[in-house]
Design a protein around this motif. Sequence first.
Motif, PDB file in Angstrom:
ATOM      1  N   UNK A 190       1.160  -1.324  -0.238  1.00  0.00           N
ATOM      2  CA  UNK A 190       0.322   0.003  -0.118  1.00  0.00           C
ATOM      3  C   UNK A 190       0.967   1.018  -0.332  1.00  0.00           C
ATOM      4  N   UNK A 191       1.809   1.261   0.663  1.00  0.00           N
ATOM      5  CA  UNK A 191       2.617   2.673   1.091  1.00  0.00           C
ATOM      6  C   UNK A 191       3.832   2.492  -0.532  1.00  0.00           C
ATOM      7  N   UNK A 192       3.708   1.638  -1.064  1.00  0.00           N
ATOM      8  CA  UNK A 192       4.900   1.341  -2.131  1.00  0.00           C
ATOM      9  C   UNK A 192       3.992   2.157  -3.908  1.00  0.00           C
ATOM     10  N   UNK A 193       2.983   1.486  -3.202  1.00  0.00           N
ATOM     11  CA  UNK A 193       1.147   2.161  -4.202  1.00  0.00           C
ATOM     12  C   UNK A 193       0.910   3.516  -4.391  1.00  0.00           C
ATOM     13  N   UNK A 194       1.838   3.889  -3.002  1.00  0.00           N
ATOM     14  CA  UNK A 194       1.274   5.836  -2.685  1.00  0.00           C
ATOM     15  C   UNK A 194       2.287   6.439  -3.174  1.00  0.00           C
ATOM     16  N   UNK A 195       3.362   5.257  -3.018  1.00  0.00           N
ATOM     17  CA  UNK A 195       4.883   6.086  -3.777  1.00  0.00           C
ATOM     18  C   UNK A 195       4.565   6.450  -5.611  1.00  0.00           C
ATOM     19  N   UNK A 196       4.270   5.259  -5.682  1.00  0.00           N
ATOM     20  CA  UNK A 196       3.950   5.170  -6.897  1.00  0.00           C
ATOM     21  C   UNK A 196       3.424   5.979  -7.648  1.00  0.00           C
ATOM     22  N   UNK A 197       2.015   6.160  -7.121  1.00  0.00           N
ATOM     23  CA  UNK A 197       0.864   6.957  -7.496  1.00  0.00           C
ATOM     24  C   UNK A 197       0.964   8.419  -7.637  1.00  0.00           C
ATOM     25  N   UNK A 198       1.858   8.932  -6.176  1.00  0.00           N
ATOM     26  CA  UNK A 198       2.004  10.215  -5.970  1.00  0.00           C
ATOM     27  C   UNK A 198       3.191  10.765  -6.961  1.00  0.00           C
ATOM     28  N   UNK A 199       3.874   9.519  -7.198  1.00  0.00           N
ATOM     29  CA  UNK A 199       5.403  10.071  -7.824  1.00  0.00           C
ATOM     30  C   UNK A 199       5.386  10.623  -9.800  1.00  0.00           C
ATOM     31  N   UNK A 200       4.534   9.766  -9.393  1.00  0.00           N
ATOM     32  CA  UNK A 200       3.834   9.775 -11.180  1.00  0.00           C
ATOM     33  C   UNK A 200       2.925  10.532 -11.553  1.00  0.00           C
ATOM     34  N   UNK A 201       2.451  11.124 -10.842  1.00  0.00           N
ATOM     35  CA  UNK A 201       1.582  12.273 -10.385  1.00  0.00           C
ATOM     36  C   UNK A 201       2.481  13.353 -11.274  1.00  0.00           C
TER      37      UNK A 201
ATOM     38  N   UNK B 154       9.617   6.258  -8.508  1.00  0.00           N
ATOM     39  CA  UNK B 154       8.302   5.908  -9.584  1.00  0.00           C
ATOM     40  C   UNK B 154       8.846   4.223  -9.589  1.00  0.00           C
ATOM     41  N   UNK B 155      10.186   4.371 -10.425  1.00  0.00           N
ATOM     42  CA  UNK B 155      10.673   3.058 -10.623  1.00  0.00           C
ATOM     43  C   UNK B 155      11.466   2.322  -9.284  1.00  0.00           C
ATOM     44  N   UNK B 156      11.567   2.933  -8.118  1.00  0.00           N
ATOM     45  CA  UNK B 156      11.797   1.986  -7.137  1.00  0.00           C
ATOM     46  C   UNK B 156      10.558   1.519  -6.571  1.00  0.00           C
ATOM     47  N   UNK B 157       9.456   2.283  -6.209  1.00  0.00           N
ATOM     48  CA  UNK B 157       8.462   1.194  -5.984  1.00  0.00           C
ATOM     49  C   UNK B 157       7.958   0.498  -6.231  1.00  0.00           C
ATOM     50  N   UNK B 158       7.890   0.191  -8.080  1.00  0.00           N
ATOM     51  CA  UNK B 158       7.246  -0.911  -8.295  1.00  0.00           C
ATOM     52  C   UNK B 158       8.368  -1.646  -8.563  1.00  0.00           C
TER      53      UNK B 158
END
Length: 278
Positions: free
Chosen positions: A209-220, A248-252
């Motif tokens: 959930x945290x990593x998805x947050x990181x990816x979501x926020x950094x993408x936008x 983004x890359x790091x989270x995924x």
Amino acid sequence: MSEILGVIDPIAVRFLGIKVHWYGVIIGLAIMLALYLAVSEGKRQGLRPDDFYDYLLYALPIALICARIYYVIFQWDYYKRFPAEIYRIWDGGIAIYGGLLGALLVLVIFCKKRQLSPWLFLDVIAPTVILAQGIGRWGNFINQEAHGEAVSRIFLVQMHLPNFIIEQMNIGGTYYQPTFLYESVWDILGFLVLILLRHRKKLFKQGEIFLTYVAWYSFGRFFIEGMRTDSLMLLGLRVSQWLSVILFIGALSTIIYRRLNNKHLPWYLVVQKDDDQA
């Protein structure tokens, strides 16, 4: 609020020479709401309310300091000439990424001391953090900052924005792109996605959930940052854009790596025995 100019006064309260800014009020309310939601979800996950209260006491001042340090580092050409202004945080100049990194560092140390799972703790607070970020952007709105390039009033009207937003984007007779609004909407949408999905069985492993947050926020943030005019720059690209790409890359990559290399990662809902029995 000024009815003549249509511009919101950034000072919420004036009393005996003391000024309370709307920015601080909004940030304070956002943090309180985030704390309430984190405590509520934490109880479902077997975490004590005191863990969140104590963490916030440590994390807030460190996050503020780190947010300032981050800003000063990338504006060093200015601050090396005026070092006395480094400490003048009340004049503006903090960076959200610096604050988030500082809060993350405190969380890792805090969880180690309390013998808590940092991944689980991060999962619980991640949706509330992005909600607080979305609310906090309205402080930027009132301060008439974190905006994009100049646009016409017609452009803003065609976006079907309420008049109070349009007029607040009128800065010195020029209208600007409301990038604060884009990020606020993106953050709140991310909050809704996370809370709607996090209680689905066998969807998220702990930490995801945290990593998805990181990816979501950094993408936008990457795209919204590209529209802003007040960004810190590095090698021809905005600093926050560089960091957004890395995060983004790091989270995924972390999600994929953990799934492939640890078949025994616990699910986020592992402690919800009642749900499992149902």
